[in-house]
Design an enzyme around this catalytic site. Structure first.
Site, PDB file in Angstrom:
ATOM      1  N   HIS A 135      56.028 -14.419  24.538  1.00  0.00           N
ATOM      2  CA  HIS A 135      54.680 -13.862  24.410  1.00  0.00           C
ATOM      3  C   HIS A 135      54.215 -13.106  25.655  1.00  0.00           C
ATOM      4  CE1 HIS A 135      52.802 -16.823  27.129  1.00  0.00           C
ATOM      5  NE2 HIS A 135      53.756 -17.634  26.666  1.00  0.00           N
ATOM      6  N   HIS A 144      66.893  -2.077  29.532  1.00  0.00           N
ATOM      7  CA  HIS A 144      67.910  -2.705  28.683  1.00  0.00           C
ATOM      8  C   HIS A 144      67.853  -4.212  28.911  1.00  0.00           C
ATOM      9  CE1 HIS A 144      72.400  -2.651  27.222  1.00  0.00           C
ATOM     10  NE2 HIS A 144      71.713  -3.645  26.691  1.00  0.00           N
TER      11      HIS A 144
END
Length: 202
Positions: A135, A144
């Site tokens: 979250h 990446h």
């Protein structure tokens, strides 16, 4: 979450990473219009014919994804192609993405990845196989997140950084731009722009 594509997608890149991107597109029952690559010797990828880049073979408005795993090269290709390209998003049907997530253009989410509520992901980001983003994380452009990496809650990742395979970033950490977090690292402190870190980072 479903891809909003009508006529299929264009893929730029025909390496191993492109195979995973194509698999993500196919998992949602969507076709591939064309695969491009800068290597004229590359002629096939997963049975798709590969063409050397020719802007005339791209239909304006068609959705494209840059299927290149290396952040710097992916960024340079986007800059070279210019503003006329429309970028789509790819999320494998076996990924789990909260409806409260915002994903930028050109971003790809691979099979097994989990992205939790209130995560903000920039443009041309890779959330690779089995990665977990918890979250309130913020991931900037051209990042990446490698296979099986874990970002715990409220982590910030700056532009162009690589979070290595199997690494763990604890809650609330800030990682700067163009950083490399080594495979298997455990990140316990903030990481400054341009740093490369391995092991237990404290």
């Amino acid at each position: 979450m479903k891809l909003n594509v009508i006529n299929g997608m264009y893929i730029y890149g025909a390496s191993g990473h492109a195979k995973v991107v194509i698999s993500g597109v196919e998992s949602q029952g969507i076709g591939i219009v064309k695969v491009f690559d800068d290597n004229p010797e590359c002629t096939s990828c997963l049975g798709y014919s590969v063409s050397f880049w020719d802007a005339g073979e791209y239909e304006e408005g068609g959705l494209m994804v840059i299927a290149i795993g290396e952040n710097g090269i992916r960024k340079r290709v986007v800059e070279r192609l210019g503003a006329k390209i429309t970028y789509g998003k790819v999320f494998h049907d076996k990924s789990i993405i909260s409806k409260y997530v915002k994903l930028g253009e050109g971003t790809v989410v691979m099979a097994g990845a989990i992205i939790q509520p209130e995560v903000r992901v920039g443009d041309h980001v890779i959330i690779n196989t089995g990665a977990a983003v918890d979250h309130d994380c913020k991931i900037e452009d051209f990042v990446h997140i490698a296979p099986s990496a874990t970002l715990c809650g409220n982590v910030h990742v700056g532009k162009g950084s690589l979070i290595g395979a199997g690494s763990v970033v604890i809650p609330g950490i800030s990682i700067g731009e163009n950083c490399v977090i080594g495979a298997g690292a455990t990140v316990l402190r903030n990481v400054s722009d341009g740093e490369t870190v391995y092991g237990v980072v404290k």
